[in-house]
Design an enzyme around this catalytic site. Sequence first.
Site, PDB file in Angstrom:
ATOM      1  N   CYS A 184       0.848  -1.196   0.000  1.00  0.00           N
ATOM      2  CA  CYS A 184       0.000   0.000   0.000  1.00  0.00           C
ATOM      3  C   CYS A 184       0.883   1.246   0.000  1.00  0.00           C
ATOM      4  O   CYS A 184       1.684   1.437   0.916  1.00  0.00           O
ATOM      5  CB  CYS A 184      -0.916   0.025   1.214  1.00  0.00           C
ATOM      6  SG  CYS A 184      -1.895   1.548   1.270  1.00  0.00           S
ATOM      7  N   LYS A 221       0.745  -9.732  -1.890  1.00  0.00           N
ATOM      8  CA  LYS A 221       0.436  -8.745  -2.930  1.00  0.00           C
ATOM      9  C   LYS A 221       1.631  -7.831  -3.156  1.00  0.00           C
ATOM     10  O   LYS A 221       2.065  -7.124  -2.256  1.00  0.00           O
ATOM     11  CB  LYS A 221      -0.791  -7.926  -2.543  1.00  0.00           C
ATOM     12  CG  LYS A 221      -1.282  -6.994  -3.663  1.00  0.00           C
ATOM     13  CD  LYS A 221      -2.668  -6.445  -3.369  1.00  0.00           C
ATOM     14  CE  LYS A 221      -3.179  -5.589  -4.504  1.00  0.00           C
ATOM     15  NZ  LYS A 221      -4.546  -5.092  -4.246  1.00  0.00           N
TER      16      LYS A 221
END
Lengths: 305, 267
Positions: free
Chosen positions: A130, A165
Amino acid sequence: MQTLQIELGSLVLKNPFMAASGTFGFGEEYADIMDLKVLGALVVKGLTLKPQKGNKPPRVVETPAGMLNAIGLQNPGLDSFLARELPRLNQQGIPVIVNINGAEENDFVTLARELQEAPGILALELNVSCPNVKEGGMAFGTSPVVLSGLVEKVKRVCRMPLIVKLSPNVTDIGEIARAAERSGADILSLINTIKGMVIDTHTATPLLGNLTGGLSGPAIRPVAVRMVYEVFQATGLPLIGMGGVTSLQDALEFFMAGASAVAVGAGNFVAPDTIPRLIADLQSYLENKGLNSPAVLTGLAHGRY
Amino acid sequence: MFLTTAHVRKKETVAQNCFTLSLHEEKIASHCTPGQFVHVRLSAGYDPFLRRPFSIAAADPAEGVFRLLIQVVGEGTRLLQRIQEGQTLDCLGPLGSGFIPGEAPYFLVAGGIGAAPLIFLAQALSKQNQPVRYYYGTASAAERVSLHAWLPTAIEQIDATEDGSKGFSGRVTAAVNRDILQGKKPGQIMACGPQAMLQELVRLNAAWKVPMQFSLEERMACGTGACQGCAVEIAEETGATNFLRVCREGPVFEAHKVVEFHANASN
């Protein structure tokens, strides 16, 4: 017999199309206009141990064929997720993957441990990419050493499939992918958003409250396809590809680059019926080509030159 | 909320850089309430990328028609301006939480294109025989939309232009203040317009002490609440603040809870 079912190691999905984390909330928002059970999986909004307030606005801005966002992981926290969101998702029979986030290693480990006991979760997705939070986030996903340490610790408490991710904001994504594989990741998903900025020229100020944000949408698709292609060569792990997918054509690029499944992100905001449309289009495509399964498409673009 | 195709029944230019669309779509027309909006896709493609939110300016459920009042401000609205009668628009809606009934008499305060949701509200209040004063401010007469065709005759309309070319000369908020000082007391103020106008209402309301609801704008992506992009900081009764979604908990909020107006007011 034709099937859309796919296997990513031990994770079995009824079709290869998922809603990317942060673009479908906890499923509630789109329930009016589609049956969420059709999704291959719903990756819920990034979850943290404690509730997160998120970043100050503006949080989104449109860019050419895409957008920047800097939400800052606003979410109700683990307790509220377990008490409110997960039972509702389970009741509706929605296949759930939980995207987990932390400011430090222990946050991820605690979240992973607590979620093992929760019903109806198919897999965890470790968000180490993120770009919009001050602590943690991308810092875990840009150094192979740091990433390995985290994945090993989470893996020790995680019995369900662990997806890592990956961030595109690195020089060599293959190196990061190999580090994740060595430390026990079961599946890799990529790419998260690309860090960017828009400046308001009237005020000479960065437009987003967070100054920078993550770029998504069709603008990033060629970057994402290239990275899936590279990671497919760098590791043997099953891949979930994403980045600007709006049509079957786009999804086919990801399959051929090496993805076994494809997630739709910002495209949902423009066309909330994208995933049901992709499912129908993939079905016709396989029928027309006389193919039995989308699995045969994975990696087709390799070894061509 | 419906994801649906609306047919353009009528398109009219109503002011400088401003046009209306009458859209036929029965589900939206019969389910929408004042303050709600529709999220409109600009083209079948993905550049420009995002949908654009527009307040519903009127609805006629019997005819299955709702209306939008659109000001051309950028690339997206310029694209939308090219649409012709007979063509279709991909609409997601109705979305958001609208105005909540208050105490009469109602003062509706519109600045510029902020007139749109308040027209729909005025129509609804008028049907319930509620007394309404509709204040409409623009920079000049050229930017004004003639609201006579929209507003029921029972509603008193007060015009204000900053250059004095029509009605009260000055800001619309000054017109409201004049009337309140002259003894016309609202039970509820509903407003939509530029930040500066809303901020001025908050400042003046320190003396008026009237409940106010504002329809807010913020940069928006999904329009459904999923992305949490269109955040506005709202104070809870406890004093704690949270970011709520303009597209879901809003666009209408009680003015005293909107943190930014009060942070600015105390400076």
